[in-house]
Design a protein around this motif. Structure first.
Motif, PDB file in Angstrom:
ATOM      1  N   UNK A  57      45.934  45.414  13.361  1.00 14.66           N
ATOM      2  CA  UNK A  57      45.136  46.816  13.618  1.00 14.66           C
ATOM      3  C   UNK A  57      45.054  46.967  12.089  1.00 14.66           C
ATOM      4  N   UNK A  58      46.234  46.654  11.281  1.00 16.79           N
ATOM      5  CA  UNK A  58      46.720  46.436  10.040  1.00 16.79           C
ATOM      6  C   UNK A  58      45.377  45.230   8.963  1.00 16.79           C
ATOM      7  N   UNK A  59      45.415  44.599   9.650  1.00 16.62           N
ATOM      8  CA  UNK A  59      44.981  43.094   9.503  1.00 16.62           C
ATOM      9  C   UNK A  59      42.670  43.765   9.220  1.00 16.62           C
ATOM     10  N   UNK A  60      42.539  44.396  10.803  1.00 15.55           N
ATOM     11  CA  UNK A  60      41.451  44.761  10.800  1.00 15.55           C
ATOM     12  C   UNK A  60      40.795  46.026   9.506  1.00 15.55           C
ATOM     13  N   UNK A  61      41.662  46.050   9.426  1.00 17.12           N
ATOM     14  CA  UNK A  61      41.256  47.973   8.602  1.00 17.12           C
ATOM     15  C   UNK A  61      41.199  47.567   7.429  1.00 17.12           C
ATOM     16  N   UNK A  62      42.133  46.204   7.094  1.00 14.36           N
ATOM     17  CA  UNK A  62      41.908  46.378   5.494  1.00 14.36           C
ATOM     18  C   UNK A  62      40.572  45.542   5.170  1.00 14.36           C
ATOM     19  N   UNK A  63      39.452  44.295   6.280  1.00 14.58           N
ATOM     20  CA  UNK A  63      39.140  43.788   6.355  1.00 14.58           C
ATOM     21  C   UNK A  63      37.793  45.212   5.984  1.00 14.58           C
ATOM     22  N   UNK A  64      37.885  45.726   6.879  1.00 15.14           N
ATOM     23  CA  UNK A  64      36.379  46.928   7.061  1.00 15.14           C
ATOM     24  C   UNK A  64      36.461  47.907   6.129  1.00 15.14           C
ATOM     25  N   UNK A  65      38.167  48.245   6.437  1.00 12.82           N
ATOM     26  CA  UNK A  65      37.602  49.452   4.702  1.00 12.82           C
ATOM     27  C   UNK A  65      37.203  48.835   3.310  1.00 12.82           C
ATOM     28  N   UNK A  66      37.491  47.550   3.246  1.00 13.64           N
ATOM     29  CA  UNK A  66      37.614  47.131   1.645  1.00 13.64           C
ATOM     30  C   UNK A  66      35.857  46.159   1.360  1.00 13.64           C
ATOM     31  N   UNK A  86      42.599  45.464  24.205  1.00 12.92           N
ATOM     32  CA  UNK A  86      43.575  46.310  23.522  1.00 12.92           C
ATOM     33  C   UNK A  86      43.741  47.406  22.413  1.00 12.92           C
ATOM     34  N   UNK A  87      42.550  46.603  21.224  1.00 14.39           N
ATOM     35  CA  UNK A  87      42.325  47.303  20.537  1.00 14.39           C
ATOM     36  C   UNK A  87      40.056  47.598  20.454  1.00 14.39           C
ATOM     37  N   UNK A  88      39.636  48.806  20.577  1.00 11.80           N
ATOM     38  CA  UNK A  88      38.557  48.650  20.298  1.00 11.80           C
ATOM     39  C   UNK A  88      38.258  49.548  19.348  1.00 11.80           C
ATOM     40  N   UNK A  89      36.823  49.315  18.819  1.00 10.06           N
ATOM     41  CA  UNK A  89      35.622  50.312  17.843  1.00 10.06           C
ATOM     42  C   UNK A  89      34.677  51.087  18.123  1.00 10.06           C
ATOM     43  N   UNK A  90      34.936  51.842  17.842  1.00  8.49           N
ATOM     44  CA  UNK A  90      33.786  52.842  18.695  1.00  8.49           C
ATOM     45  C   UNK A  90      32.953  53.617  17.722  1.00  8.49           C
ATOM     46  N   UNK A  91      31.883  54.233  17.777  1.00  8.95           N
ATOM     47  CA  UNK A  91      31.430  54.737  17.019  1.00  8.95           C
ATOM     48  C   UNK A  91      31.284  56.104  17.249  1.00  8.95           C
ATOM     49  N   UNK A 125      35.112  54.193  14.464  1.00  8.74           N
ATOM     50  CA  UNK A 125      37.112  54.597  14.670  1.00  8.74           C
ATOM     51  C   UNK A 125      37.284  52.844  15.198  1.00  8.74           C
ATOM     52  N   UNK A 126      38.590  52.595  15.064  1.00  8.88           N
ATOM     53  CA  UNK A 126      39.289  51.913  15.815  1.00  8.88           C
ATOM     54  C   UNK A 126      40.308  52.535  16.943  1.00  8.88           C
ATOM     55  N   UNK A 127      40.257  52.348  17.808  1.00  8.99           N
ATOM     56  CA  UNK A 127      40.927  52.947  19.126  1.00  8.99           C
ATOM     57  C   UNK A 127      41.455  52.680  19.920  1.00  8.99           C
ATOM     58  N   UNK A 128      43.010  52.705  19.890  1.00  9.98           N
ATOM     59  CA  UNK A 128      44.492  51.458  20.801  1.00  9.98           C
ATOM     60  C   UNK A 128      45.132  52.812  21.755  1.00  9.98           C
ATOM     61  N   UNK A 147      34.294  36.512   9.970  1.00 11.62           N
ATOM     62  CA  UNK A 147      34.236  36.122   8.173  1.00 11.62           C
ATOM     63  C   UNK A 147      35.483  36.006   7.632  1.00 11.62           C
ATOM     64  N   UNK A 148      36.281  37.198   8.325  1.00 10.86           N
ATOM     65  CA  UNK A 148      37.135  36.830   7.555  1.00 10.86           C
ATOM     66  C   UNK A 148      38.575  36.822   8.515  1.00 10.86           C
TER      67      UNK A 148
END
Length: 272
Positions: free
Chosen positions: A260-269, A138-143, A243-246, A107-108
């Protein structure tokens, strides 16, 4: 080292990843006997013991694990060089995420790839955890926080789940048949109150938006849908960290760092 055969290193990767000669034989087209001889030769050439051999397969020694990590990094660099020479021209970053995190990121999308785009993203969406060590992503999202020292992790906002439905929807559950904590919770507590069962989490959202019942959704998804309301409170036992994992070897590559930086801005905002 002058006689080191690069093909032996490729065969080593297959044996190390498959955990034995028979499975590696299927992957490489070589016989188990040939693979066994090649691995012995590689150990003699390197002067290292790479495997512990037992009846159930081949287990890597510490030196074998180090070689696997080194070769995986070389493999990833070669893959990146190949990607950069492709017709698209933009560096590719593969992202592994569950259904809901993928939906929030897509969506972003324009905020992720840049304006004009300076990276390509390949989303591998699903509930199976992809293998970052073997570069399935390369980038994974984990719980949970990564425990492997070859991985770096960045903690994101907590994820909460709650029931959502349209204002006039029946108070019956839309169950998801999947191996996830939220699906297991529904299987336990909504056994006799389900109006429908689906095997795709996204279908549960579609049915809830159509007013057919209640879906158990992450609040960052449910709260963002104008047609849905929370039908009950957050389910506390489903709240977890994200967690974002790399891989450590990849985290400072420019296109990975940007992603990483852009995804974190989307998910943390704000996600709404």
């Amino acid at each position: 080292m002058s006689r080191l055969d690069w093909e032996d290193l490729n065969l080593f990767l297959a044996v190390a990843r498959e955990g034995g000669l028979s499975a590696a034989a299927n992957a490489t087209g070589r016989s188990p006997a040939t693979l066994g001889r090649r691995m012995l030769g590689l150990e003699r050439e390197l002067g290292r013991e790479l495997f512990v051999r037992h009846g159930r397969g081949y287990r890597l020694t510490g030196e074998g694990q180090s070689l696997l990590s080194e070769l995986s990094e070389v493999e990833a660099r070669i893959a990146r060089l190949s990607q950069r020479s492709g017709i698209e021209g933009l560096p590719l970053v593969k992202v592994s995420a569950g259904t809901w995190t993928t939906l929030a990121l897509l969506r972003s999308f324009a905020n992720l790839v840049g304006t004009p785009p300076d990276i390509r993203l390949r989303f591998v969406s699903g509930e199976r955890v992809m293998d970052i060590a073997h570069r399935e992503a390369v980038i994974g999202f984990r719980n949970q926080r990564p425990t492997d020292k070859t991985f770096a992790g960045r903690k994101l906002a907590k994820v909460e789940f709650a029931p959502f439905g349209a204002p006039d929807a029946p108070r019956l559950w839309i169950k998801v048949l999947a191996d996830t904590p939220s699906a297991r919770w529904l299987a336990k507590y909504a056994e006799g109150d389900a109006v429908c069962e689906v095997n795709s989490p996204r279908n549960a959202l579609d049915l809830a938006l159509a007013g057919q019942g209640m879906a158990l959704l992450p609040t960052f998804i449910g709260d963002s849908e104008a047609g849905l309301l929370r039908a009950a409170q957050v389910v506390p036992e489903l709240t977890h960290d994200q967690w974002l994992v790399v891989h450590e070897a990849d985290r400072h590559i420019p296109e990975v760092r940007r992603a990483i930086d852009r995804m974190c801005r989307v998910l943390e905002g704000p996600r709404g």
